[in-house]
Design a protein around this motif. Structure first.
Motif, PDB file in Angstrom:
ATOM      1  N   GLU A 282       5.929   2.850   0.016  1.00 22.75           N
ATOM      2  CA  GLU A 282       4.927   1.805  -0.163  1.00 22.75           C
ATOM      3  C   GLU A 282       5.441   0.517   0.449  1.00 22.75           C
ATOM      4  O   GLU A 282       6.606   0.167   0.283  1.00 22.75           O
ATOM      5  CB  GLU A 282       4.552   1.656  -1.644  1.00 22.75           C
ATOM      6  CG  GLU A 282       5.711   1.546  -2.624  1.00 22.75           C
ATOM      7  CD  GLU A 282       6.301   0.164  -2.637  1.00 22.75           C
ATOM      8  OE1 GLU A 282       5.585  -0.785  -2.982  1.00 22.75           O
ATOM      9  OE2 GLU A 282       7.494   0.025  -2.285  1.00 22.75           O
TER      10      GLU A 282
ATOM     11  N   GLN B 287       0.851  -1.189   0.000  1.00 19.28           N
ATOM     12  CA  GLN B 287       0.000   0.000   0.000  1.00 19.28           C
ATOM     13  C   GLN B 287       0.891   1.246   0.000  1.00 19.28           C
ATOM     14  O   GLN B 287       2.045   1.197   0.422  1.00 19.28           O
ATOM     15  CB  GLN B 287      -0.910   0.005   1.237  1.00 19.28           C
ATOM     16  CG  GLN B 287      -1.481  -1.331   1.652  1.00 19.28           C
ATOM     17  CD  GLN B 287      -2.324  -2.033   0.591  1.00 19.28           C
ATOM     18  OE1 GLN B 287      -2.723  -1.437  -0.403  1.00 19.28           O
ATOM     19  NE2 GLN B 287      -2.599  -3.325   0.788  1.00 19.28           N
ATOM     20  N   ILE B 288       0.348   2.353  -0.447  1.00 18.00           N
ATOM     21  CA  ILE B 288       1.115   3.599  -0.531  1.00 18.00           C
ATOM     22  C   ILE B 288       0.768   4.503   0.651  1.00 18.00           C
ATOM     23  O   ILE B 288      -0.404   4.746   0.933  1.00 18.00           O
ATOM     24  CB  ILE B 288       0.827   4.343  -1.851  1.00 18.00           C
ATOM     25  CG1 ILE B 288       1.276   3.493  -3.042  1.00 18.00           C
ATOM     26  CG2 ILE B 288       1.544   5.699  -1.876  1.00 18.00           C
ATOM     27  CD1 ILE B 288       0.897   4.065  -4.397  1.00 18.00           C
TER      28      ILE B 288
END
Length: 338
Positions: free
Chosen positions: A216, A157-158
């Motif tokens: 990320e 995920q960022i």
């Protein structure tokens, strides 16, 4: 007072033990094989918790012949350093993302191709199947041994300190830390971002000092590395799945007698399967706990990212690099890409 011969001998024996240095009194037989296992994750991560159990099980079943000593949290250097040490034999075991391993084994990056896997079910079918076997064969050509079961690092995920990432347009000009790996750089350049390759040991300070605005990683690493302390937003993109190959130096591996190799491999692979379950359970609760710690979550629009990669020629570029055979194996599980 009258002393018996037996009591005199007991007293003398006790005195002689007391006179010995404590190190000799407590000394245990030295293992026949003492091997170092290094990784870059915090000691509290499921990888290290399961590795500790694994090492204890190996020591017990080999009757003390194989002692695996664990060095977590980049104690022995950054990823690049530890990979060099593994190849040279300075460390015997190392867990590394296939995407970072691709600096040595280009084909190892295929398991982390952007938006290739929609869910875990697809990941494990591919990695425990023909695609995983293909990558292990490529790793073997580089003089390393990859255990059968890849360990989980999770979908990535960022995170950002400046804004949530909703669509591909939000990544334009975004300064983001990426691991030292060509694929990450290639993918974020396709989004017109400004990717910076930084080893994991330096990520927290790079975010804290605003060298980059975001990074990320899977939620488990965001949590255990306390990145929420220096990042406000977490955008659920699931843009890449990443795993850790459990690697061995081939010369060190071959020094183990066949019966010991069987025991060591059995426990490493079993620990890997348990670690997968741990990470899945952890991810199920992490969004809630990170929200309670102040992170703001949003669900990104995945289609906008995938379409941008197609338009930028990202899939065409990487198909040419991996070759038709590897690409065909990937698409057997991912479906048509590009």
């Amino acid at each position: 007072m009258t002393l018996s011969r037996r009591s005199v001998l007991r007293t003398a024996a006790a005195a002689s033990v007391a006179a010995l240095p404590m190190s000799q009194v407590l000394a245990q037989p030295k293992a026949e094989f003492t091997y170092k296992y290094a990784n870059n994750l915090p000691v509290t991560h499921p990888m290290n918790l399961r590795a500790k159990e694994m090492a204890a099980a190996i020591l017990a079943e080999t009757k003390g012949r194989v002692d695996i000593q664990i060095f977590p949290a980049s104690q022995l250097g950054n990823d690049t350093d530890m990979l060099s040490q593994l190849r040279a034999g300075g460390i015997e075991f190392f867990t590394l993302s296939g995407l970072i391993l691709s600096t040595l084994v280009p084909g190892a990056a295929i398991t982390g191709l952007g938006f290739a896997f929609p869910d875990y079910d697809t990941v494990w079918k591919a990695l425990d199947g023909d695609l995983g076997a293909h990558v292990r064969k490529e790793i073997g050509k580089a003089g390393l041994v990859a255990m059968d079961n890849i360990w989980d690092n999770g979908f990535r995920q960022i995170t950002s300190s400046t804004k949530p990432i909703q669509t591909a347009d939000d990544l334009k000009g975004f300064k983001i830390r990426v691991p030292v790996s060509p694929m990450w750089t290639s993918m974020f350049k396709a989004f017109d971002s400004a990717p910076a390759s930084i080893n994991f040991a330096e990520v927290y300070s790079a975010l804290q000092t605003k060298v980059v605005d975001g990074q990320e990683n899977p939620l488990a690493i965001i949590d255990t590395a306390k990145l929420n302390e220096v990042q406000k937003y977490c955008s659920v993109t699931n843009h890449m799945w990443d795993g850790f190959w459990f690697l061995a130096n081939r010369r060190a591996w071959d020094r183990l007698p066949a019966d010991l190799r069987t025991i060591v491999a059995k426990h490493i692979n079993a620990a890997g399967l348990k670690q997968r379950t741990d990470v899945a359970a952890m991810n199920a609760t992490l969004q809630k706990s990170l929200t309670e710690k102040g992170m703001v979550f949003n669900n990104a629009k995945a289609d906008t990212f995938r379409n941008r990669l197609r338009q930028a020629g990202f899939y065409t570029e990487w198909k040419a690099k991996f070759g038709d055979e590897a690409w065909s194996l990937l698409e057997r599980y991912s479906g048509k890409l590009g």
